[in-house]
Design a protein around this motif. Structure first.
Motif, PDB file in Angstrom:
ATOM      1  N   LYS A 249       0.842  -1.192   0.000  1.00 29.01           N
ATOM      2  CA  LYS A 249       0.000   0.000   0.000  1.00 29.01           C
ATOM      3  C   LYS A 249       0.878   1.243   0.000  1.00 29.01           C
ATOM      4  CE  LYS A 249      -3.778   2.328   2.477  1.00 29.01           C
ATOM      5  NZ  LYS A 249      -4.549   2.507   1.229  1.00 29.01           N
ATOM      6  N   ILE A 250       0.651   2.117  -0.961  1.00 34.91           N
ATOM      7  CA  ILE A 250       1.346   3.398  -1.035  1.00 34.91           C
ATOM      8  C   ILE A 250       0.284   4.489  -1.024  1.00 34.91           C
ATOM      9  CG2 ILE A 250       2.866   4.884  -2.379  1.00 34.91           C
ATOM     10  CD1 ILE A 250       4.130   2.418  -3.600  1.00 34.91           C
ATOM     11  N   SER A 251       0.269   5.271   0.018  1.00 34.80           N
ATOM     12  CA  SER A 251      -0.681   6.385   0.121  1.00 34.80           C
ATOM     13  C   SER A 251       0.024   7.650  -0.331  1.00 34.80           C
ATOM     14  CB  SER A 251      -1.175   6.534   1.565  1.00 34.80           C
ATOM     15  OG  SER A 251      -1.845   5.373   2.000  1.00 34.80           O
ATOM     16  N   SER A 252      -0.344   8.124  -1.506  1.00 38.54           N
ATOM     17  CA  SER A 252       0.293   9.313  -2.059  1.00 38.54           C
ATOM     18  C   SER A 252      -0.686   9.979  -3.008  1.00 38.54           C
ATOM     19  CB  SER A 252       1.592   8.931  -2.773  1.00 38.54           C
ATOM     20  OG  SER A 252       2.324  10.073  -3.162  1.00 38.54           O
ATOM     21  N   ASN A 253      -0.198  10.918  -3.790  1.00 42.59           N
ATOM     22  CA  ASN A 253      -1.015  11.589  -4.796  1.00 42.59           C
ATOM     23  C   ASN A 253      -0.748  10.944  -6.155  1.00 42.59           C
ATOM     24  OD1 ASN A 253      -1.987  13.823  -2.929  1.00 42.59           O
ATOM     25  ND2 ASN A 253       0.219  14.081  -2.789  1.00 42.59           N
ATOM     26  N   GLU A 254      -1.410  11.432  -7.205  1.00 44.48           N
ATOM     27  CA  GLU A 254      -1.193  10.805  -8.504  1.00 44.48           C
ATOM     28  C   GLU A 254      -1.456  11.791  -9.640  1.00 44.48           C
ATOM     29  OE1 GLU A 254       0.570   9.053 -10.287  1.00 44.48           O
ATOM     30  OE2 GLU A 254      -0.008   7.166  -9.298  1.00 44.48           O
ATOM     31  N   ILE A 255      -0.854  11.484 -10.766  1.00 48.49           N
ATOM     32  CA  ILE A 255      -1.109  12.196 -12.020  1.00 48.49           C
ATOM     33  C   ILE A 255      -2.232  11.433 -12.713  1.00 48.49           C
ATOM     34  CG2 ILE A 255      -0.115  12.951 -14.206  1.00 48.49           C
ATOM     35  CD1 ILE A 255       2.656  12.777 -12.797  1.00 48.49           C
ATOM     36  N   HIS A 256      -3.349  12.076 -12.914  1.00 47.93           N
ATOM     37  CA  HIS A 256      -4.559  11.404 -13.385  1.00 47.93           C
ATOM     38  C   HIS A 256      -4.399  10.824 -14.785  1.00 47.93           C
ATOM     39  CE1 HIS A 256      -8.494  11.525 -15.540  1.00 47.93           C
ATOM     40  NE2 HIS A 256      -8.873  10.869 -14.455  1.00 47.93           N
TER      41      HIS A 256
END
Length: 393
Positions: A249-256
């Motif tokens: 599990k990696i909780s981060s942001n993302e490039i849509h």
């Protein structure tokens, strides 16, 4: 804009170590949570994302060179290609990225002038803020962080970028040394994987990452490609490690839209951008009320170890059972103390009531006179964390 009226609610659930049975197995599960930039990596990696448009352009250029004479209709080709994004020159990408950085720093300076919790002094030791003041200061930076993400979204800087471009940037950065994982970074990961022929459960039941980085995809690919390059582990161990990275599990942001055939829309998504938002992603049962619920259901709450390096890790430090700060300072005690104060400036890091103090990881179990302040352990590197966990088991 006024600073949010936020008061930190995270408190240490337990300052004692988990108990182990006679066979070295933890009587409750041990969950390691890692920060990414500056913790798993030697230095910040955000700037590497600025190379994604260039990777996209190279991919589209190569596709154009090898396209058959009978081209498919435009609706079957990528949006970025159809709109001639391939004409974007590398200098233009660099200039845009530098502009984002400059705008962020301008916003930060203006915000600090209005919301810094104490009057700036010439000496950092003279700047003292309580834990609650410091928490409110960190949370007030939310407006700066989200403005930066919105600025990049509006520019469509990442439009047309695909997952393969992210992987290529990570691969090139590992090749050049621009991306470096900390030496022996895989030690902790190895402890979360059952070894061949070992009937015991792994020492670490779970390992995960919480990061304010803009791309979970970039983090995962960086780890995966770095693991593929390891030469000091067996093929079976490497396969297990790759599987762990693929599923962790990696909780981060993302490039849509990185997996879209047309590539990304250019929008930045996610809401892991502040210290408080990171802490809200801590594992289940990471605060007192949830621990009580686990007890009522006759379950052992996981013992949460959080490893970080910067001020954005502060709330996670306060919410973990065992917070570990990566000091990266060798044996120079005075230098370590100065860096600790600089990282958490203007938090009161002295011995006064309410301070945020540190001790070496090896001394944590013997730390009995904690007073009423917050404590975190420090370690020089990730191998030291892994070795210590092995020693207490």
């Amino acid at each position: 804009m006024r600073a949010p009226s936020y008061t930190a609610v995270w408190t240490f659930r337990s300052l004692s170590l988990p108990e182990w049975d006679s066979k070295g197995r933890a009587l409750c599960s041990v969950h390691i949570v890692l920060d990414w930039d500056g913790t798993l990596t030697v230095k910040d990696t955000m700037a590497l994302l600025g190379g994604l448009p260039r990777a996209r352009d190279l991919r589209l250029y190569n596709q154009r060179l090898h396209r058959p004479e009978s081209e498919p209709p435009s609706h079957l080709r990528g949006e970025a290609e159809v709109n001639s994004i391939v004409d974007l020159t590398p200098p233009a990408s660099v200039n845009l990225w530098d502009g984002f950085v400059a705008a962020y720093m301008e916003d930060y300076r203006a915000h600090k002038a209005l919301h810094y919790p104490v009057t700036p002094k010439e000496s950092p030791r003279e700047e003292r803020a309580s834990p609650d003041q410091y928490s409110r200061w960190l949370e007030s930076l939310k407006v700066v962080e989200y403005a930066s993400a919105e600025r990049v979204t509006r520019s469509r800087f990442f439009r047309g970028v695909r997952t393969e471009d992210v992987a290529n940037v990570a691969r090139d950065a590992l090749d050049s040394g621009a991306l470096q994982l900390r030496e022996d970074w895989n030690c902790l990961f190895d402890m979360s994987v059952s070894q061949a022929g070992d009937q015991q459960a792994p020492l670490i039941s779970k390992i995960s990452i919480i990061s304010v980085n803009w791309s979970e995809c970039f983090i995962r690919w960086s780890l995966y490609l770095a693991a593929e390059r390891l030469t000091n582990i067996s093929p079976a161990s490497k396969a297990a490690l790759l599987g762990r990275i693929d599923n962790m599990k990696i909780s981060s942001n993302e490039i849509h839209g990185l997996d879209s055939p047309q590539g990304s829309s250019g929008k930045l998504t996610g809401n892991v951008r502040t210290a408080r938002e990171k802490a809200e992603r801590l594992p289940e049962f990471s605060n007192q009320s949830e621990a009580a619920a686990a007890k009522q259901q006759h379950r052992e709450a996981a013992f949460v170890v959080y490893v970080g390096d910067s001020g954005t890790d502060y709330e996670c430090f306060r919410g973990a059972d065992l917070p570990i700060w990566i000091s990266d300072q060798g044996e120079e005690e005075n230098r370590r103390v100065r860096r600790f104060e600089a990282v958490f400036r203007p938090l009161n890091t002295g011995n006064e009531s309410g301070g945020f103090k540190s001790c070496h990881l090896k001394e944590w179990a013997e730390l009995t006179d904690r007073g009423d302040g917050d404590w975190c352990a420090w370690a020089d590197d990730l191998k030291e964390v892994a070795d210590w966990l092995k020693s207490v088991s």
